[in-house]
Design a protein around this motif. Sequence first.
Motif, short mmCIF file in Angstrom:
data_model
loop_
_atom_site.label_atom_id
_atom_site.label_comp_id
_atom_site.label_asym_id
_atom_site.label_seq_id
_atom_site.Cartn_x
_atom_site.Cartn_y
_atom_site.Cartn_z
N PHE A 56 0.70 -1.38 -0.12
CA PHE A 56 -0.27 -0.24 0.12
C PHE A 56 0.82 1.76 0.05
CE2 PHE A 56 0.25 -1.11 4.51
CZ PHE A 56 1.18 0.25 4.55
N VAL A 57 0.11 2.34 -0.58
CA VAL A 57 1.03 3.49 -0.76
C VAL A 57 -0.20 4.64 0.58
CG1 VAL A 57 2.35 5.60 -1.52
CG2 VAL A 57 1.74 3.42 -2.19
N SER A 96 3.37 -2.85 -10.24
CA SER A 96 2.91 -1.36 -11.09
C SER A 96 1.77 -0.67 -10.32
CB SER A 96 2.29 -2.29 -12.26
OG SER A 96 3.12 -2.70 -13.88
N THR A 97 1.05 -1.64 -9.28
CA THR A 97 -0.20 -0.85 -8.71
C THR A 97 1.13 0.64 -7.53
OG1 THR A 97 0.42 -2.69 -7.32
CG2 THR A 97 -1.72 -2.66 -8.55
N SER A 152 -0.03 4.14 -7.09
CA SER A 152 0.14 5.04 -6.15
C SER A 152 1.17 5.88 -5.90
CB SER A 152 -0.06 3.57 -4.84
OG SER A 152 -1.22 2.73 -5.36
N LEU A 153 1.95 5.48 -6.08
CA LEU A 153 3.39 6.22 -5.24
C LEU A 153 2.93 7.87 -6.55
CD1 LEU A 153 6.23 4.37 -5.13
CD2 LEU A 153 5.59 6.57 -3.35
N PHE A 181 5.59 -2.49 -18.61
CA PHE A 181 6.32 -2.12 -16.82
C PHE A 181 7.28 -1.17 -16.49
CE2 PHE A 181 9.27 -3.88 -14.47
CZ PHE A 181 8.78 -4.93 -13.01
N PHE A 182 8.29 -1.01 -17.53
CA PHE A 182 9.46 -0.36 -17.08
C PHE A 182 9.22 1.28 -17.46
CE2 PHE A 182 11.43 -4.10 -18.45
CZ PHE A 182 12.69 -4.46 -17.43
N MET A 183 8.36 1.27 -18.18
CA MET A 183 7.31 3.32 -18.24
C MET A 183 7.11 3.40 -17.05
SD MET A 183 7.47 4.59 -20.75
CE MET A 183 6.15 5.73 -20.32
N GLY A 184 7.08 2.83 -16.59
CA GLY A 184 6.38 3.49 -14.73
C GLY A 184 6.92 3.73 -14.41
#
Length: 282
Positions: free
Chosen positions: A36-37, A60-61, A65-66, A113-116
Motif C-alpha cells: 500500500f501507499v 505497477s500498483t 499509487s506513488l 512495465f518499465f514505463m512505470g
Amino acid sequence: MKFNHHFLKSIIKPFEFDIPGHNKIDSLFLSIMKGFVTLKNENKVGKIHFFHPKGNSLPSTIIKSLIDCLNRAENDPDINIVLIESGGSSTFCSGASLSELKSVKDIKSGTAFFMGFAELLNKVRKMSKFVFARVHGKVVGGGVGLVSACDYTFATEKASIKLSELSIGLGPYVIEPVVTRKIGNTAFTQLSIDSSNWKSANWGMEKGLYAHLSPDIETMDEALTEKAELVASYAPEAISQLRKLHWKNTQHWETLLPENAKITAQLVLSDYSQNFMKSLNQ
C-alpha cells in the motif's frame, strides 16, 4: 508469513483507513499482503509511505499509487515539501517486482512495465516542491533511481546500495540519467558494473546519493524532522524557483526515459534474462 513486533509497528503506523467490505483487521492484512501507499500531512510535510511485503519492491500498483500521492501532494496548498519513506526495518526498496517481471512475455508488456519507472521519475522531476527521502535500509535497482530523484536524502549506516540489473541480463537504463545526475558518471559506472556487490552507505554519502548519514533510525529521524519542518517553513515560491534551477537541462527526460524503457523491455526478453527468471521458480 511472520512479522516481528518492530516490523508490524513500522507498517501499521501510517495505516489509518479501511477497505470497503472488510473489517479493520482484514483491511490491514490485505494491505500488508498486497502492499500500500499512503499520504499524510504533518506540519506542512507530505509524508508518502509505501510498503510491499517483498522487500518494498515496486510492482505497477505501488508505482501508480506513488505517482497518485505525488500528484495529490503537489496540488495540496497545505503541503510545502514531500517526504518519501517506506515500511519494514531492513530494506528501503528492492526495486522492480521480480514476480511481475517474470510475467513479461513481449515488447508491449515489457515496455509498459518499465514505463512505470519512467513516469515515476519524471513525476518527481517535475514537482514544484522539494522531495526528501528517508532511507532506513538497503536500496536496490529501481530503488536507487527513486532515491536519486529525491532532492535531499537522510539515511542510516545500514542503507547499503546495489544496482543488480546487469547480473540478471538487464541494465539500469531507465534510471541511469537520474543516478548519473546525482552521483556522476564515474560512480554510476562503478555501481552498474559491480552488480553483485553492495556499496556501503558511507560510499553513498561520499558520492552524493545521501545528504545526511546517521548511525541509527532514531538519530536519523530527529535530524530529518528538524530539517524537513525548517524547509517546509520557507516560502513556497522560492522553493519552486530554486527547484527549477536544480533540475535545469532535464526537460528531454520526458522522451529519454520512455526510450530507455523500450531498451530494457527488449533485454528482458533475451535468453539470458529469461533463463534467470526461470531459475527463480526452481
